[in-house]
Design an enzyme around this catalytic site. Structure first.
Site, mmCIF file in Angstrom:
data_model
loop_
_atom_site.group_PDB
_atom_site.id
_atom_site.type_symbol
_atom_site.label_atom_id
_atom_site.label_comp_id
_atom_site.label_asym_id
_atom_site.label_seq_id
_atom_site.Cartn_x
_atom_site.Cartn_y
_atom_site.Cartn_z
ATOM 1 N N GLU A 248 0.472 -1.355 0.063
ATOM 2 C CA GLU A 248 0.226 -0.032 0.103
ATOM 3 C C GLU A 248 0.760 1.231 0.271
ATOM 4 O O GLU A 248 1.930 1.205 0.800
ATOM 5 C CB GLU A 248 -0.850 0.413 1.429
ATOM 6 C CG GLU A 248 -2.408 1.219 1.469
ATOM 7 C CD GLU A 248 -2.838 1.283 2.695
ATOM 8 O OE1 GLU A 248 -3.470 1.572 3.211
ATOM 9 O OE2 GLU A 248 -2.063 0.349 3.365
ATOM 10 N N LYS A 305 -9.187 1.579 -3.338
ATOM 11 C CA LYS A 305 -10.029 1.484 -1.803
ATOM 12 C C LYS A 305 -11.866 1.947 -1.353
ATOM 13 O O LYS A 305 -12.224 2.941 -0.922
ATOM 14 C CB LYS A 305 -9.400 1.734 -0.359
ATOM 15 C CG LYS A 305 -9.921 0.611 1.136
ATOM 16 C CD LYS A 305 -8.325 1.822 1.808
ATOM 17 C CE LYS A 305 -8.669 0.631 3.190
ATOM 18 N NZ LYS A 305 -7.627 1.191 4.122
ATOM 19 N N CYS A 355 -5.437 -3.069 3.161
ATOM 20 C CA CYS A 355 -5.532 -2.773 4.804
ATOM 21 C C CYS A 355 -6.771 -3.760 5.142
ATOM 22 O O CYS A 355 -6.660 -4.437 5.452
ATOM 23 C CB CYS A 355 -5.398 -1.511 4.475
ATOM 24 S SG CYS A 355 -4.753 -1.437 6.453
#
Length: 439
Positions: A248, A305, A355
């Site tokens: 990320e 995301k 994440c």
């Protein structure tokens, strides 16, 4: 002299310590069973003491991003952490207790009610907090771990509670419990004995750059690391893999600056496809946490995301008001992506949740790709319980979906997770390197 009330509190605290140890880096997962047996009683003092101590100890790592990287005064950070734990313990244990009263404190009702509240807590409020779910501990128990595959982590939580409270059930309840658990054991045994590794003929390189969070937060220092990251990518490309994956927000510039500042990475993508994370700023100057597939010197696909972290990537209503008094909350809110997608590459598909998204079982399942690569930056938590708990969630998702998972973490650990939730190859926390794996 200890009163009965004091004894109840102490028993709850002891149960909370055992619960914490089951979720700690020591990985004493089996202690979740005595923790629940000791902590769950009809006495609210014991139950609440259990819940509060369990969540407080297991989430104490949250102080690291708050104090060390969020620059929040400890006199504000610790009370905030206590309030969070108070909310979670009242939510999970307090609400379960209230519902339990309706069922006249039947111990057999407790597993149903607790699991129901776990599901609720995983969705509400603000998208939920699916952390410290009891079923996670089954991932290290052969045969029983396939309960996660049969019905996700929530069925796992239900089974953990049935086993833990079994001695407290009456005869009929014990028979009914065995009627639930026995088919799951048979299913798990069949899965364990029939497990075969599928060979896809793929070679993948994971890169762990190990850029500490204090460096990532300083643009100038982060830019000095760019050369080291590029050297790792070059070494990985020399191994001629089918794909290179970085974590990320891996680079010290925005996605929109890629052609100007990322010429080296674009050139390397002409030799081998590269998946990596970027911060993307759109035309309206709104940021996205984005993953891109680079190939032939350009961006082929991107995924934005969707599941954002409250207070980490956006400040939910009504807390934005406090940004005047708490600078940490004054950051620009990230935008959400609007759809999951699979990157299509050389005849296979790969999904890239980012994440915190790995915490959501149904969300990860919705990708529907052949493989999953989770890109994350756990430098925020250093080598704490949070980092361990996070990777364990990926192991749970792997067995739920029966797919290979690639865990690509900035500071580590990074690893390859098999379809039955085992870490079969990894790079330790604090190392900089390349993990090559063929499957």
């Amino acid at each position: 002299m200890l009163t009965d009330r004091h004894k109840e509190v102490l028993k709850g605290l002891l149960a909370g310590i055992l619960f914490y140890l089951s979720f700690s880096k020591l990985n004493l997962y089996f202690l979740v069973f005595p923790a629940l047996f000791l902590g769950i009683r009809k006495n609210f003092l014991r139950l609440f003491s259990f819940g509060f101590s369990a969540f407080f100890l297991s989430l104490l790592w949250i102080r690291i991003p708050l104090i060390d990287y969020g620059n929040i005064n400890p006199f504000i950070a610790y009370p905030a952490l206590v309030l969070l734990v108070l909310f979670l313990s009242l939510y999970q244990f307090g609400l379960t207790y209230l519902l339990w009263r309706v069922f006249k404190f039947s111990f057999f009702a407790f597993p149903f009610l607790y699991t129901l509240v776990e599901i609720l807590r995983s969705h509400l409020p603000y998208g939920g907090f699916p952390w410290l779910l009891l079923g996670v501990n089954l991932v290290d128990i052969p045969v029983l771990r396939y309960t996660l595959n049969a019905g996700t982590v929530f069925l796992g939580s239900f089974v953990v509670l049935l086993i833990s409270l079994f001695p407290l059930f009456n005869k009929k309840e014990k028979i009914f419990s065995l009627a639930i658990i026995t088919p799951l054991l048979i299913y798990g045994f069949i899965k364990e004995t029939s497990y075969r590794v599928t060979h896809y003929g793929l070679k993948i390189a994971l890169i762990q750059p190990f850029v500490p969070q204090d460096v990532k937060l300083n643009r100038e220092l982060f830019e000095l690391k760019y050369g080291e990251i590029i050297e790792l990518v070059k070494k990985a490309v020399e191994k001629k893999p089918d794909l290179v994956v970085l974590p990320e927000s891996a680079f010290p510039f925005y996605l929109g600056e890629l052609e100007e500042k990322g010429k080296e990475i674009l050139e390397l993508s002409k030799k081998v496809p590269i998946i990596t994370g970027f911060i993307e700023i759109d035309e309206g100057f709104k940021p996205y946490n984005t993953v891109v597939l680079l190939k032939d010197g350009r961006v082929i696909e991107k995924y934005r995301k969707i599941k954002l972290v409250p207070f980490g990537e956006y400040t939910p209503f009504p807390f934005k008001f406090f940004s005047k008094y708490v600078p940490y909350l004054s950051f620009e809110d990230y935008n959400r992506g609007n759809k999951v997608k699979c990157f299509q590459l050389n005849g296979f598909s790969i999904g890239t949740p980012v994440c915190f998204e790995v915490a959501y079982p149904f969300f990860v399942k919705s990708f529907g790709c052949e493989f999953i690569a989770v890109l994350t930056n756990d430098a925020w938590f250093r080598d704490s319980e949070g980092t361990f708990q996070h990777m364990k969630l990926a192991r749970v998702r792997a067995i739920e979906n029966e797919k290979f998972f690639l865990w690509v973490n900035n500071t580590g650990p990074s690893g390859i997770i098999s379809p039955r939730g085992e870490v079969i190859k990894s790079i330790d926390y604090g190392s900089r390197g390349i993990l090559l794996f063929s499957f």
